[in-house]
Write a protein that holds these residues in place. Sequence first.
Motif, mmCIF file in Angstrom:
data_model
loop_
_atom_site.group_PDB
_atom_site.id
_atom_site.type_symbol
_atom_site.label_atom_id
_atom_site.label_comp_id
_atom_site.label_asym_id
_atom_site.label_seq_id
_atom_site.Cartn_x
_atom_site.Cartn_y
_atom_site.Cartn_z
ATOM 1 N N GLY A 121 33.264 70.683 -2.109
ATOM 2 C CA GLY A 121 34.286 71.333 -2.920
ATOM 3 C C GLY A 121 34.525 70.615 -4.226
ATOM 4 O O GLY A 121 35.626 70.191 -4.537
ATOM 5 N N GLU A 122 33.446 70.420 -5.012
ATOM 6 C CA GLU A 122 33.545 69.625 -6.226
ATOM 7 C C GLU A 122 34.503 70.207 -7.261
ATOM 8 O O GLU A 122 35.056 69.493 -8.074
ATOM 9 N N GLU A 123 34.706 71.530 -7.267
ATOM 10 C CA GLU A 123 35.577 72.119 -8.283
ATOM 11 C C GLU A 123 37.000 71.602 -8.152
ATOM 12 O O GLU A 123 37.678 71.348 -9.132
ATOM 13 N N ASP A 124 37.458 71.433 -6.910
ATOM 14 C CA ASP A 124 38.797 70.918 -6.664
ATOM 15 C C ASP A 124 38.703 69.424 -6.374
ATOM 16 O O ASP A 124 39.341 68.606 -7.017
ATOM 17 N N GLY A 125 37.884 69.050 -5.404
ATOM 18 C CA GLY A 125 37.703 67.645 -5.072
ATOM 19 C C GLY A 125 38.764 67.081 -4.162
ATOM 20 O O GLY A 125 38.694 65.912 -3.784
ATOM 21 N N SER A 126 39.751 67.857 -3.761
ATOM 22 C CA SER A 126 40.830 67.356 -2.921
ATOM 23 C C SER A 126 40.442 67.396 -1.453
ATOM 24 O O SER A 126 39.489 68.069 -1.047
ATOM 25 N N LEU A 127 41.220 66.701 -0.647
ATOM 26 C CA LEU A 127 41.011 66.757 0.800
ATOM 27 C C LEU A 127 41.308 68.144 1.341
ATOM 28 O O LEU A 127 40.642 68.612 2.275
ATOM 29 N N ALA A 128 42.311 68.805 0.774
ATOM 30 C CA ALA A 128 42.622 70.165 1.221
ATOM 31 C C ALA A 128 41.423 71.081 1.002
ATOM 32 O O ALA A 128 41.076 71.900 1.868
ATOM 33 N N ALA A 129 40.750 70.941 -0.148
ATOM 34 C CA ALA A 129 39.573 71.758 -0.427
ATOM 35 C C ALA A 129 38.424 71.394 0.501
ATOM 36 O O ALA A 129 37.667 72.260 0.948
ATOM 37 N N PHE A 130 38.296 70.105 0.796
ATOM 38 C CA PHE A 130 37.249 69.667 1.722
ATOM 39 C C PHE A 130 37.450 70.315 3.088
ATOM 40 O O PHE A 130 36.522 70.886 3.667
ATOM 41 N N VAL A 131 38.660 70.228 3.606
ATOM 42 C CA VAL A 131 38.936 70.790 4.927
ATOM 43 C C VAL A 131 38.749 72.305 4.919
ATOM 44 O O VAL A 131 38.274 72.889 5.897
ATOM 45 N N ALA A 132 39.091 72.953 3.829
ATOM 46 C CA ALA A 132 38.929 74.404 3.739
ATOM 47 C C ALA A 132 37.468 74.822 3.858
ATOM 48 O O ALA A 132 37.173 75.949 4.276
ATOM 49 N N LYS A 133 36.554 73.926 3.516
ATOM 50 C CA LYS A 133 35.130 74.243 3.593
ATOM 51 C C LYS A 133 34.488 73.782 4.903
ATOM 52 O O LYS A 133 33.288 73.987 5.115
ATOM 53 N N MET A 134 35.272 73.161 5.781
ATOM 54 C CA MET A 134 34.679 72.620 7.006
ATOM 55 C C MET A 134 34.201 73.695 7.972
ATOM 56 O O MET A 134 33.465 73.391 8.916
ATOM 57 N N SER A 135 34.557 74.931 7.727
ATOM 58 C CA SER A 135 34.014 76.023 8.547
ATOM 59 C C SER A 135 32.502 76.126 8.391
ATOM 60 O O SER A 135 31.821 76.733 9.229
ATOM 61 N N GLU A 136 31.955 75.510 7.336
ATOM 62 C CA GLU A 136 30.509 75.514 7.094
ATOM 63 C C GLU A 136 29.803 74.345 7.778
ATOM 64 O O GLU A 136 28.568 74.288 7.794
ATOM 65 N N LEU A 137 30.579 73.401 8.321
ATOM 66 C CA LEU A 137 29.993 72.189 8.889
ATOM 67 C C LEU A 137 29.590 72.411 10.338
ATOM 68 O O LEU A 137 30.349 72.939 11.135
ATOM 69 N N GLY A 138 28.404 71.958 10.676
ATOM 70 C CA GLY A 138 27.920 72.104 12.039
ATOM 71 C C GLY A 138 28.441 71.026 12.970
ATOM 72 O O GLY A 138 29.022 70.020 12.550
ATOM 73 N N THR A 139 28.243 71.249 14.259
ATOM 74 C CA THR A 139 28.551 70.255 15.278
ATOM 75 C C THR A 139 27.256 69.897 15.996
ATOM 76 O O THR A 139 26.361 70.727 16.155
ATOM 77 N N ILE A 140 27.164 68.638 16.442
ATOM 78 C CA ILE A 140 25.954 68.176 17.111
ATOM 79 C C ILE A 140 26.196 67.880 18.592
ATOM 80 O O ILE A 140 25.256 67.609 19.332
ATOM 81 N N ALA A 141 27.464 67.932 19.006
ATOM 82 C CA ALA A 141 27.806 67.697 20.412
ATOM 83 C C ALA A 141 29.239 68.155 20.627
ATOM 84 O O ALA A 141 30.006 68.342 19.681
ATOM 85 N N ALA A 142 29.607 68.330 21.888
ATOM 86 C CA ALA A 142 30.988 68.673 22.214
ATOM 87 C C ALA A 142 31.891 67.472 21.921
ATOM 88 O O ALA A 142 31.468 66.323 22.058
ATOM 89 N N PRO A 143 33.143 67.708 21.505
ATOM 90 C CA PRO A 143 34.059 66.593 21.250
ATOM 91 C C PRO A 143 34.154 65.667 22.459
ATOM 92 O O PRO A 143 34.329 66.110 23.592
ATOM 93 N N GLY A 144 34.007 64.372 22.210
ATOM 94 C CA GLY A 144 34.113 63.376 23.268
ATOM 95 C C GLY A 144 32.851 63.136 24.057
ATOM 96 O O GLY A 144 32.798 62.203 24.869
ATOM 97 N N ALA A 145 31.804 63.922 23.817
ATOM 98 C CA ALA A 145 30.601 63.819 24.644
ATOM 99 C C ALA A 145 29.753 62.601 24.286
ATOM 100 O O ALA A 145 29.116 62.010 25.165
ATOM 101 N N ARG A 146 29.720 62.224 23.028
ATOM 102 C CA ARG A 146 28.893 61.098 22.597
ATOM 103 C C ARG A 146 29.342 60.650 21.212
ATOM 104 O O ARG A 146 30.080 61.361 20.523
ATOM 105 N N ALA A 147 28.898 59.472 20.821
ATOM 106 C CA ALA A 147 29.208 58.974 19.483
ATOM 107 C C ALA A 147 28.110 59.372 18.508
ATOM 108 O O ALA A 147 26.928 59.301 18.833
ATOM 109 N N SER A 148 28.506 59.832 17.329
ATOM 110 C CA SER A 148 27.587 60.041 16.214
ATOM 111 C C SER A 148 28.398 59.877 14.935
ATOM 112 O O SER A 148 29.367 60.602 14.704
ATOM 113 N N TYR A 149 28.007 58.923 14.134
ATOM 114 C CA TYR A 149 28.755 58.503 12.954
ATOM 115 C C TYR A 149 28.931 59.667 11.977
ATOM 116 O O TYR A 149 27.964 60.315 11.590
ATOM 117 N N SER A 150 30.189 59.933 11.581
ATOM 118 C CA SER A 150 30.474 61.119 10.778
ATOM 119 C C SER A 150 31.418 60.798 9.627
ATOM 120 O O SER A 150 32.575 60.401 9.854
#
Length: 478
Positions: A121-150
């Motif tokens: 979200g470079e146009e805004d650059g805020s955390l709010a804009a970042f979170v608003a775009k997180m619907s595009e972010l994938g998941t690699i495991a179920a929450p709590g299932a394993r560690a993967s640095y994020s």
Amino acid sequence: MKQETLSDFVGTKAEEFGVPGVAVGVLIDGQEVYASHGVTNAGNPQPVDEDTLFHVASVTKTFTATALMRLAAEGKVDLGAPVRQYVPELELADEAAAAQITVMNLLNHTSGLDWNLIDGGEEDGSLAAFVAKMSELGTIAAPGARASYSQAAYNLAGRVIEKVTGLAFEKAVATLVLEPAGLTNTFFDLDEVMIRRFAVGHTPDANGELRPARPWRANPFAARGNNPGGGIASSVSDLLRWARFHLGTGDGVLPTEALHRMREQTVALRGSTLGDGFGICWFLRDVDGVRTIGHGGSGQGQFAELLIVPERNFAVVSLANAGPDGYLFNQSATRWALAHYLGLTEHDPEPLPYDEARAREVTGRYEIDAMNLDIAVAEPAAEPVDGSVARSAGGSADGARLTLAVGIKPEIREASDAEMPADYPAATMGFLPGDGDEYVITEGGLKGQRGFFTRDDKGTVVGVDLAGRLFGRAPGAS
């Protein structure tokens, strides 16, 4: 023979690795020892000293985590609560994950979130804009299932801080942590950095010559939306002060038990150079039977390493302004300090001789959202190879070897207006004794990095861990 001093070591190793500027600090028996070498910028040189600012990148996560621990100690955040309790607008491609991820999952990298957003979200650059775009972010495991640095997980943690405090993230961290801990030379704001002496990162050009890196903080760290996971600039002197804080009793910022809770293992790590497990943010690692806690960071041609040994009241900080060998300098410096001051020696694992069948099983492309990792078999050299040398590097007697290369995806490079760090070229790797799925890299800028291959329930290799991150096997890769 004169005993080598910290200054002797730092100067020799900086020259050996070709790093323009480095700064190292050690806390031992309550005393601070510093050594610096070289210059801030090869093109506009100023001497590096203990107060020179470096971009410390992911070491920032320790400040974000400590700020959240203070909010938890004050009863304003429940670490076991779903993130949506504080950030109800959170949406992910995986709705079940969005509902289940807890604050603790963010802090110990068990959220299952992929590394980061390619476009934060470079146009805004805020955390709010970042979170608003997180619907595009994938998941690699179920929450709590394993560690993967994020990185994305820590940016989301920063949004939790904003929502709970009602302050901009940077102001909240300054109020909650930086100011009460007495950190007067640690900043998010580039305007503050640029009026002080600061190091410029350096990266090799096509001819291998180091040149100043542009921009000063690499994408994705340029936008405020990435500040919680990697936006701070600090100095060796302030980072030793930060180590003193974590070796202390909380200084009224945190109750002692909450501070010490950050050192307790919350999840195990397998076959990782980074450690044996995660505490709350901290990587936990035993060296010669003694527990250490630490965190590293890498930005645009700048590398940082912070290592603390609580039971010895000891800490070492190493900062370097060139990639990729700044990483190797920092590893050498921390190892030397542990051995010289505490008598603790790190033991490198020895890879097995090359095994063609096992090598062929893992070859192919692996990926996260922004990077490709390619594992290949390098065929025997035309000239004979000394068998003992080849085997010591994980190769065969005739020179066949398994290699690993990692780099930014070409389409991301092409789409970016900013210069990006160089890729890591193919380097020899070898399997380690045991179940056959752990490995070590034996040469190049990632030398010493360990990881492991992940298999599905049918025994097929479907992923590889590098630097604490899970790279999934690309479709059709073999």
